[in-house]
Scaffold this motif. Structure first.
Motif, PDB file in Angstrom:
ATOM      1  N   PHE A 159       0.822  -1.208   0.000  1.00  0.00           N
ATOM      2  CA  PHE A 159       0.000   0.000   0.000  1.00  0.00           C
ATOM      3  C   PHE A 159       0.859   1.261   0.000  1.00  0.00           C
ATOM      4  O   PHE A 159       0.562   2.217  -0.728  1.00  0.00           O
ATOM      5  CB  PHE A 159      -0.951  -0.016   1.203  1.00  0.00           C
ATOM      6  N   ALA A 160       1.927   1.290   0.776  1.00  0.00           N
ATOM      7  CA  ALA A 160       2.782   2.482   0.849  1.00  0.00           C
ATOM      8  C   ALA A 160       3.380   2.811  -0.519  1.00  0.00           C
ATOM      9  O   ALA A 160       3.419   3.982  -0.921  1.00  0.00           O
ATOM     10  CB  ALA A 160       3.880   2.288   1.894  1.00  0.00           C
ATOM     11  N   VAL A 218      -5.855  -2.005   5.055  1.00  0.00           N
ATOM     12  CA  VAL A 218      -6.319  -0.658   4.739  1.00  0.00           C
ATOM     13  C   VAL A 218      -7.833  -0.599   4.937  1.00  0.00           C
ATOM     14  O   VAL A 218      -8.567  -1.444   4.416  1.00  0.00           O
ATOM     15  CB  VAL A 218      -5.962  -0.282   3.285  1.00  0.00           C
ATOM     16  N   THR A 227      -7.735   4.448   4.623  1.00  0.00           N
ATOM     17  CA  THR A 227      -6.979   4.725   5.841  1.00  0.00           C
ATOM     18  C   THR A 227      -6.056   3.548   6.139  1.00  0.00           C
ATOM     19  O   THR A 227      -6.538   2.429   6.318  1.00  0.00           O
ATOM     20  CB  THR A 227      -7.937   4.957   7.030  1.00  0.00           C
ATOM     21  N   PRO A 228      -4.738   3.799   6.176  1.00  0.00           N
ATOM     22  CA  PRO A 228      -3.815   2.693   6.436  1.00  0.00           C
ATOM     23  C   PRO A 228      -4.021   2.121   7.843  1.00  0.00           C
ATOM     24  O   PRO A 228      -4.266   2.867   8.788  1.00  0.00           O
ATOM     25  CB  PRO A 228      -2.427   3.317   6.289  1.00  0.00           C
ATOM     26  N   ILE A 285       2.359   4.433   7.692  1.00  0.00           N
ATOM     27  CA  ILE A 285       3.141   4.550   6.456  1.00  0.00           C
ATOM     28  C   ILE A 285       3.551   6.006   6.321  1.00  0.00           C
ATOM     29  O   ILE A 285       3.012   6.884   6.993  1.00  0.00           O
ATOM     30  CB  ILE A 285       2.373   4.066   5.202  1.00  0.00           C
ATOM     31  N   ARG A 314      -4.421   9.524   5.881  1.00  0.00           N
ATOM     32  CA  ARG A 314      -5.391   8.869   4.999  1.00  0.00           C
ATOM     33  C   ARG A 314      -5.164   9.334   3.562  1.00  0.00           C
ATOM     34  O   ARG A 314      -4.398  10.266   3.315  1.00  0.00           O
ATOM     35  CB  ARG A 314      -6.817   9.164   5.436  1.00  0.00           C
TER      36      ARG A 314
END
Length: 192
Positions: free
Chosen positions: A49-50, A81, A100-101, A105, A114
């Motif tokens: 995701f990052a 997430v 929203t992680p 990150i 977010r």
């Protein structure tokens, strides 16, 4: 999306089969350890995701095609997430939402709260970070944008020079966040 096999699980299964067959008790664990050492770890094959956030915030991703895929919501959830209830993930056409992680990150070294995204006639991918205006501006090297962008954005970096065919190229932007102590860094594309 690529499907991969969890090699450590296969090695464990092979180890248990070898143990049941009455084979050499020392050979099976050694073979399993050798296979596991050369195998790709299960975590390495999961969605990053990052990295996805960074690529899209830098105008180097195509997030709108990702979020139109029906399976992408589950990919995000599997990565920890949170997907907003109003998110349009999996729908084709204009949409938006908030991501929203689940674990911390960073974007350009700044903590991410977010991601807000929308697309339709143009698109915006905005990463809300904990930062001062100066930190956010320095992170992307933001400068005053040409007058043509000023209705929407004042500071950022154009991804290409304007042309007759593309008077408003995509921009990487920075702007004040809605909450005190936050800034938005992201990418905006225009249909012009």
């Amino acid at each position: 999306m690529n499907k991969t096999i969890a090699w450590p699980a296969i090695c464990a299964l092979a180890l248990s089969i070898g143990a049941c067959s009455g084979g050499d008790d020392k050979a099976a664990p050694a073979a399993a350890a050798a296979n596991a050492a050369g195998a790709e770890p299960a975590a390495a094959s999961s969605f990053d995701f990052a990295a996805w956030v960074a690529a899209n915030a830098d105008c180097k991703g195509e997030y709108f095609s990702d979020v139109q895929e029906p399976a992408f919501a589950q990919t995000l959830r599997d990565a920890g997430v949170a997907v907003s209830a109003e998110s349009s993930i999996g729908e084709v056409g204009p949409g938006g939402g908030t991501l929203t992680p689940g674990r911390p990150i960073r974007l350009h070294g700044l903590p991410v709260r977010r991601v807000d995204y929308d697309f339709g006639s143009g698109s915006t991918f905005a990463v809300v970070v904990d930062a001062s205006a100066e930190q956010a501006r320095a992170a992307i090297g933001a400068k005053p944008l040409p007058e043509i962008y000023r209705e929407y954005y004042s500071l950022g970096v154009a991804t290409a020079p304007p042309s007759e065919d593309v008077p408003m190229p995509d921009i990487q932007f920075v702007r004040a966040g809605e909450q005190k102590g936050t800034q938005e860094i992201g990418c905006a594309a225009f249909d012009m």
